[in-house]
Design a protein around this motif. Structure first.
Motif, short mmCIF file in Angstrom:
data_model
loop_
_atom_site.label_atom_id
_atom_site.label_comp_id
_atom_site.label_asym_id
_atom_site.label_seq_id
_atom_site.Cartn_x
_atom_site.Cartn_y
_atom_site.Cartn_z
N GLU A 75 1.58 -6.06 1.92
CA GLU A 75 3.19 -6.33 2.21
C GLU A 75 3.21 -7.11 3.61
OE1 GLU A 75 5.65 -3.29 1.64
OE2 GLU A 75 5.49 -2.90 -0.46
N ALA A 76 4.16 -7.88 3.72
CA ALA A 76 4.27 -8.83 4.87
C ALA A 76 4.42 -8.03 6.19
CB ALA A 76 5.21 -9.74 4.95
N ARG A 77 5.42 -6.99 5.95
CA ARG A 77 5.72 -6.21 7.15
C ARG A 77 4.61 -4.99 7.38
NH1 ARG A 77 10.78 -6.79 8.89
NH2 ARG A 77 12.05 -8.21 7.53
N ALA A 78 4.02 -4.72 6.51
CA ALA A 78 2.53 -3.68 6.60
C ALA A 78 1.74 -4.66 7.52
CB ALA A 78 2.21 -3.24 5.20
N ARG A 79 1.55 -5.88 7.08
CA ARG A 79 0.63 -6.69 7.84
C ARG A 79 0.80 -6.75 9.46
NH1 ARG A 79 -3.60 -8.77 5.22
NH2 ARG A 79 -3.23 -9.27 2.84
N ILE A 80 2.13 -6.85 9.57
CA ILE A 80 2.57 -7.06 10.67
C ILE A 80 2.38 -5.63 11.60
CG2 ILE A 80 4.68 -7.24 12.30
CD1 ILE A 80 5.52 -9.48 10.42
N LEU A 139 -5.11 5.57 -0.30
CA LEU A 139 -5.21 4.04 -0.43
C LEU A 139 -4.70 3.44 0.77
CD1 LEU A 139 -6.87 1.73 -1.68
CD2 LEU A 139 -5.08 1.47 -3.22
N ALA A 140 -3.23 4.06 0.82
CA ALA A 140 -2.25 3.47 1.85
C ALA A 140 -2.62 3.64 3.15
CB ALA A 140 -0.83 4.04 1.68
N LYS A 141 -3.16 4.95 3.42
CA LYS A 141 -3.74 5.45 4.82
C LYS A 141 -5.02 4.56 5.36
CE LYS A 141 -2.37 10.30 4.47
NZ LYS A 141 -2.83 11.52 4.23
N ASN A 142 -5.68 4.13 4.22
CA ASN A 142 -6.78 3.24 4.42
C ASN A 142 -6.46 1.69 4.26
OD1 ASN A 142 -9.57 3.37 5.28
ND2 ASN A 142 -10.16 2.44 3.29
N GLY A 169 2.87 6.49 -10.14
CA GLY A 169 2.47 6.07 -8.56
C GLY A 169 1.65 6.91 -7.81
N LEU A 170 1.14 7.98 -8.47
CA LEU A 170 0.28 8.97 -7.70
C LEU A 170 -1.30 8.40 -7.60
CD1 LEU A 170 0.13 11.92 -6.62
CD2 LEU A 170 -0.34 12.70 -8.74
N TRP A 171 -1.54 7.70 -8.80
CA TRP A 171 -2.89 7.02 -8.77
C TRP A 171 -2.97 5.64 -8.57
CZ3 TRP A 171 -6.67 10.81 -8.27
CH2 TRP A 171 -6.43 12.26 -8.57
N SER A 172 -4.12 5.10 -8.11
CA SER A 172 -4.27 3.68 -8.13
C SER A 172 -5.59 3.36 -8.42
CB SER A 172 -4.01 3.11 -6.78
OG SER A 172 -3.95 1.63 -6.66
#
Length: 293
Positions: A62-67, A45-48, A28-31
């Motif tokens: 994810e839904a909660r990330a969108r909210i 990527l998550a920060k962006n 999970g270190l790279w995407s």
């Protein structure tokens, strides 16, 4: 063999048999970006906001990330979280419906495919609903329809706007006719919002398909799509097999829909909160706060 050990790169070690092996790296270190195939740090990527910094490809969220992207951090309250799915039909395909629900909950942490919250967007009150695509493909069943209805009703009761971010494969086959009835149910409740002269902003994320696109997704006062989102009723492969014609490049993508006038605008996810706040201020004739929430 001491001289050989000195030549080996630091990440390559030797086991007892003398065979070189690489030290393990955390998973999970790279995407890898599906758009440009760039290899990115997952944390970057998550920060962006799950948007590729190189090509701008919008990965699913994810839904909660969108909210979290839309609502201010303070003063939130979840709506209809107590409404849970039941197996009214005793449906079983290759597996029983309750088993599928249990696995989806374990994988996502959600109890169904829609999360609804009340709060503010740049100090402007609103109710936000977001689809969780990883919960059985974001399929629309009875619980999703009921949560949607209660979210709209909360907006009406409190004189607030309603925003929905869709990401769905369509109706939930395990609920049969009950899932199809949600198309009428969700569309009907929005007439109550319209009679109250309250805004409904529909945000189409990848993918928005089937019964969701055929019901409420396209009847917002303003319809926004994320870049590159797949939006339609049947998928491109099914349409090609039916009409026996080669479809145009980018068919059913948000850019194609904007060009044909099916949506109002395309907005980068990283700019979504500011754009939605500006639209709410315009529709409700209220000033939007400049301070980030």
């Amino acid at each position: 063999m001491g001289w050989l050990n000195k030549l080996l790169p630091p990440k390559i070690k030797r086991n007892d048999s003398g065979v070189a092996r690489r030290s393990s790296l955390p998973e999970g270190l790279w995407s890898k970006c599906p758009g440009c195939e760039a290899v990115l740090y997952a944390s970057d990527l998550a920060k962006n906001r799950n948007v590729c910094p190189k090509c701008g490809h919008h990965k699913r969220l994810e839904a909660r990330a969108r909210i979290d992207l839309l609502l201010d951090t303070e003063g939130r309250s979840e709506i209809a979280a107590e409404v849970l799915p039941v197996d009214s039909l005793g449906f079983k395909d290759s597996r029983a419906y309750p088993d599928r629900l249990q696995d989806a909950t374990a994988a996502t942490g959600e109890t169904d495919a829609l999360v609804v919250m009340r709060g503010t967007i740049r100090k402007l009150p609103a109710v936000v609903a977001a689809f969780e695509f990883d919960f059985m493909g974001g399929s629309m069943g009875s619980v999703l329809g009921e949560r949607f209805v209660r979210g709209v009703q909360a907006a009406v009761d409190n004189d607030e706007a309603f925003i929905c971010v869709t990401a769905s494969g369509g109706a939930r086959m395990q609920e049969g006719l009950f899932s199809l009835l949600q198309m009428a149910k969700t569309t009907a409740i929005l007439t109550r919002l319209a009679h109250a002269k309250l805004p409904f902003i529909s945000i189409l994320a990848d993918p928005t398909m089937g019964g969701v696109s055929a019901s409420f997704a396209f009847i917002g006062d303003i319809v926004i799509a994320e870049p590159g989102a797949l939006v339609g009723f049947a998928g491109p492969r099914v349409i090609e097999q039916t009409v026996r014609e080669t479809l145009p490049d980018g068919f059913q993508r948000s850019e194609f829909l904007l060009d044909k006038g099916a949506i109002d605008m395309i907005v980068d996810r990283r700019e979504m909160k500011d754009r939605v706040a500006s639209l709410l201020a315009l529709l409700q004739k209220q000033p939007a706060a400049d301070a980030p929430g």
